[in-house]
Every structure is written in structure tokens, then in C-alpha cells.
Design an enzyme around this catalytic site. Structure first.
Site, PDB file in Angstrom:
ATOM      1  N   GLU A  29     -10.520   4.042   7.858  1.00 29.07           N
ATOM      2  CA  GLU A  29      -9.444   5.020   8.083  1.00 29.07           C
ATOM      3  C   GLU A  29     -10.094   6.316   8.603  1.00 29.07           C
ATOM      4  O   GLU A  29      -9.947   6.674   9.755  1.00 29.07           O
ATOM      5  CB  GLU A  29      -8.670   5.273   6.778  1.00 29.07           C
TER       6      GLU A  29
ATOM      7  N   HIS B 182       0.832  -1.207   0.000  1.00 25.51           N
ATOM      8  CA  HIS B 182       0.000   0.000   0.000  1.00 25.51           C
ATOM      9  C   HIS B 182       0.863   1.253   0.000  1.00 25.51           C
ATOM     10  O   HIS B 182       1.278   1.724   1.059  1.00 25.51           O
ATOM     11  CB  HIS B 182      -0.906  -0.055   1.247  1.00 25.51           C
TER      12      HIS B 182
ATOM     13  N   HIS C 159       0.672   4.918  -2.448  1.00 27.93           N
ATOM     14  CA  HIS C 159       0.145   5.674  -3.600  1.00 27.93           C
ATOM     15  C   HIS C 159       1.340   6.302  -4.319  1.00 27.93           C
ATOM     16  O   HIS C 159       2.114   7.034  -3.691  1.00 27.93           O
ATOM     17  CB  HIS C 159      -0.799   6.770  -3.120  1.00 27.93           C
TER      18      HIS C 159
ATOM     19  N   HIS D 196      -9.961   1.114   0.485  1.00 32.65           N
ATOM     20  CA  HIS D 196      -9.749   1.952   1.668  1.00 32.65           C
ATOM     21  C   HIS D 196     -11.024   1.964   2.503  1.00 32.65           C
ATOM     22  O   HIS D 196     -12.088   2.369   2.014  1.00 32.65           O
ATOM     23  CB  HIS D 196      -9.407   3.382   1.265  1.00 32.65           C
TER      24      HIS D 196
ATOM     25  N   ASP E 292       1.855   4.190   2.784  1.00 36.71           N
ATOM     26  CA  ASP E 292       0.752   5.028   2.296  1.00 36.71           C
ATOM     27  C   ASP E 292       1.237   6.152   1.363  1.00 36.71           C
ATOM     28  O   ASP E 292       1.215   5.985   0.143  1.00 36.71           O
ATOM     29  CB  ASP E 292      -0.066   5.580   3.473  1.00 36.71           C
ATOM     30  N   ASP E 293       1.630   7.295   1.911  1.00 46.33           N
ATOM     31  CA  ASP E 293       2.133   8.441   1.126  1.00 46.33           C
ATOM     32  C   ASP E 293       3.359   8.972   1.870  1.00 46.33           C
ATOM     33  O   ASP E 293       3.294  10.024   2.528  1.00 46.33           O
ATOM     34  CB  ASP E 293       1.066   9.550   1.042  1.00 46.33           C
TER      35      ASP E 293
HETATM   36  N1  LIG Z   1      -4.441   7.796   3.073  1.00 44.78           N
HETATM   37  C1  LIG Z   1      -5.280   7.906   2.029  1.00 44.78           C
HETATM   38  N2  LIG Z   1      -6.590   7.627   2.202  1.00 44.78           N
HETATM   39  C2  LIG Z   1      -7.450   7.737   1.190  1.00 44.78           C
HETATM   40  N3  LIG Z   1      -7.093   8.114  -0.035  1.00 44.78           N
HETATM   41  C3  LIG Z   1      -5.806   8.415  -0.256  1.00 44.78           C
HETATM   42  N4  LIG Z   1      -5.183   8.822  -1.378  1.00 44.78           N
HETATM   43  C4  LIG Z   1      -3.892   9.003  -1.079  1.00 44.78           C
HETATM   44  N5  LIG Z   1      -3.665   8.716   0.222  1.00 44.78           N
HETATM   45  C5  LIG Z   1      -4.857   8.337   0.755  1.00 44.78           C
HETATM   46 ZN   LIG Z   2      -3.913   4.821   1.040  1.00 49.10          ZN
END
Ligand SMILES: Nc1ncnc2[nH]cnc12
Ligand SMILES: [Zn+2]
Length: 322
Positions: A192, A11, A13, A189, A270-271
Site C-alpha cells: 500500500e 477489510h 477497520h 497490510h 478500508d476506512d
Molecule cells: N489504510 C490503512 N493502512 C494501514 N493501516 C491502517 N489502519 C487503518 N487504516 C489503515
Molecule cells: Zn486497511
């Protein structure tokens, strides 16, 4: 210390993996002012809504096949240098369309970067195409139809990301039916930004083998038992959760409780630069802050490979490498 451990993630992005330095180079190349989104080489946002806005602005700095190849190769090379043997990147053809590149060139650019990283380091990777929830069910169905007809060897799954508080999961069940029929792996997703109900809805309406995040299942004991009984794998992103204030601190993060309850969990970034983390740092957090043993962390890496959307021969080869 986890630097010696092999790592895997399910996971990340890809646009969210762009370091600010790379985004700044891209902005210079296209003559774009980044004052509103990058300050002191740090992305500027303060809640999920402004995070998404910043994310979209960063994505708009990648405009050609070459830009996307560079991004994927840079990210995967860094992962490999930290001992990562497998990565699934979440990709969004909608972003390729928004910048006028088009979905096919977007995917081909990323694939070229993945191939280059594999040739250099041996890292194995796959793409999961994502629908963007806040664009609505019709747009996600179009993305699912694209994913279903693409049949690219490196595109092996489908996800739904974006604003979880918009629309109900049931509105997206048609999109997931389309990609399930095309034999793509399914994850979504959920749990969260929204609570346990969102995870339950995802299980009921999408029937995924994995959930992206899923951590707010901790609010419902019956749901935790269901996740454990059904063997659904959670793609847990602790640093992201703390950064977005899903939980106030690592001490109150539910990873340990979910693990103890027998839920199959994995570690993910994640990011990463948006959340001041990296996959290597997530492994360190699990070890030093949450107190997992190396053998338990290796178990999570194994779970990631077991749940990966890959062919069986690749799965066995990667399992043997842990
Ligand atoms: N943590 C996240 N939750 C939902 N959509 C996303 N798009 C990019 N990061 C995300
Ligand atoms: Zn995500």
C-alpha cells in the site's frame, strides 16, 4: 448499477468506519473538543501520517463496551441495507487498552454489536485482530499472543496494519507464527505505502492466504505471476488508494490489470468515511469507473466468500446466497 448485487468485504477497520456524526456524538458525551479532527462533518487529515493521527483520535472517543457495540451494530446495519451478506472487521485490542477499557471488554462490545446486527438483518460478520506495525514487533507479539489465547468464535483471523514504512516484515514473522499455530486466518497490510518488495516479503515471511491491499505488486511482473499462481487473494480498496494518493486517479489504479493477470481480487472500503467512500460506492466504482461487468463483480464477491475466515458450512450458505 450495483445496488442490486449482493456484497461482501474482508477489510474494514472498525474505528475507521465511524461516521463523523457518530464521532461528534461520542465527543459531546465525553466533553472532548474535536476541532482538530473534524471540520464541516469531515475528518481532517492530509497524508498517511496525519490520517493515522486522526484515526487514533476518533478511536479514543469510543470508551465503553456499549460504545463499541453501537459502532459495530451501526456499521453492519448500514452494510446490510446495501445488500452486504458478509463483513470482516479489523479490530484493535490495543485501542481498547489505550482508552482503559481493556481488550476483553473491547471484543465483547464489538461482538454484542455484531450479534445485534445479525439478529436485525441477517448479516454475517467476523473480527480479525490486528497488530499495529508502528508500535513495533514486541507489541505485535503481545497482541498475537492475546489473539491466540482468546478463542472467541467471532475472532477468526489476524492482520498487521499501521505504518508499513516502519520495520521489516521479517521482524513480525514470530507474531504470525503464534497466530498461525492458533489456527487463525492470516492477512497483512502490504504493498500500500511500500512497493512490491513489501508484498514479496509478506509472502516469504508470513505466508498469508490474503494480502491487505497488495496493489503495488503491479510494479513487478514476476510478483503478479506469483500472486496469480499461488491464488493469494488481494483485499483491494480503490477509494482508499486514491484518497491516500497511492495512485493519482482511478484510471491509473491497477485493479483491472491485476484482475486481467488472473490475480484473485476483492472489493473493500478500508476506512470508509475517512476516504469519502462506502462498500456500496466501491462496487459502483468497479462498475461505472473501472468498467467491470456485473458477472465479474459477482465473481469478486464470490472470491471474498471463498477467502473469508469462516467455517465451511457458513461459507457454503453465503456462496449460495450470491
Ligand atoms: N489504510 C490503512 N493502512 C494501514 N493501516 C491502517 N489502519 C487503518 N487504516 C489503515
Ligand atoms: Zn486497511
Amino acid at each position: 448499477m450495483t445496488h442490486h448485487l449482493k456484497k461482501a468485504e474482508l477489510h474494514c477497520h472498525i474505528e475507521g468506519a465511524a461516521p463523523p456524526e457518530l464521532a461528534l456524538r461520542q465527543a459531546r458525551k465525553y466533553g472532548i473538543d474535536t476541532g482538530a479532527i473534524i471540520r464541516d462533518k469531515t475528518y481532517v487529515w492530509d497524508d498517511f501520517t496525519s490520517f493515522l493521527k486522526c484515526y487514533d483520535s476518533v478511536a479514543s472517543l469510543f470508551r465503553t463496551e456499549g460504545d463499541y457495540a453501537l459502532l459495530a451494530e451501526a456499521y453492519l446495519t448500514e452494510l446490510a441495507e446495501a445488500g452486504t451478506i458478509y463483513s470482516e472487521i479489523i479490530v484493535s485490542p490495543d485501542h481498547g487498552n489505550t482508552v482503559g477499557l481493556g481488550a476483553d471488554a473491547y471484543i465483547e462490545g464489538l461482538a454484542a454489536g455484531m450479534d445485534a446486527a445479525k439478529a436485525k438483518t441477517g448479516i454475517e460478520s467476523r473480527m480479525l485482530i490486528t497488530g499495529i506495525r508502528h508500535l513495533g514487533p514486541e507489541a505485535v507479539i503481545r497482541t498475537a499472543e492475546y489473539a491466540a489465547r482468546l478463542r472467541h468464535p467471532l475472532v477468526t483471523g489476524f492482520n498487521l496494519a499501521g505504518e508499513e514504512r516502519m520495520h521489516s516484515v521479517a521482524e513480525f514473522s514470530r507474531a504470525f507464527d503464534i497466530v498461525r499455530d492458533a489456527d487463525l486466518g492470516l492477512t497483512i497490510h502490504a504493498g500500500e505505502l511500500s512497493g512490491a518488495f513489501s508484498v514479496r516479503d509478506a509472502l516469504d515471511h508470513v505466508r498469508p492466504s490474503r494480502i491487505s491491499h497488495g496493489v503495488r505488486a503491479i510494479e513487478d511482473a514476476d510478483l503478479i505471476k506469483r500472486l496469480a499462481d499461488e491464488g493469494v487473494v488481494l483485499e483491494v480498496c480503490p477509494g482508499s488508494n486514491i484518497s491516500l494518493q497511492v495512485f493519482p486517479d482511478f484510471a491509473s489504479h491497477p485493479l483491472k490489470a491485476l484482475y486481467a493477470a488472473g490475480v484473485r481480487v476483492t472489493l473493500n472500503s478500508d476506512d470508509p468515511p475517512f476516504f469519502h467512500t462506502s462498500l456500496a460506492q466501491e462496487y459502483e466504482i468497479a462498475s461505472r469507473i473501472m468498467g467491470f461487468e456485473d458477472s465479474e463483480i459477482n465473481g469478486m464477491t464470490r472470491t471474498a466468500i471463498e477467502a473469508a475466515f469462516i467455517d465451511e458450512a457458513t461459507r457454503q450458505r453465503l456462496l449460495a446466497a450470491i
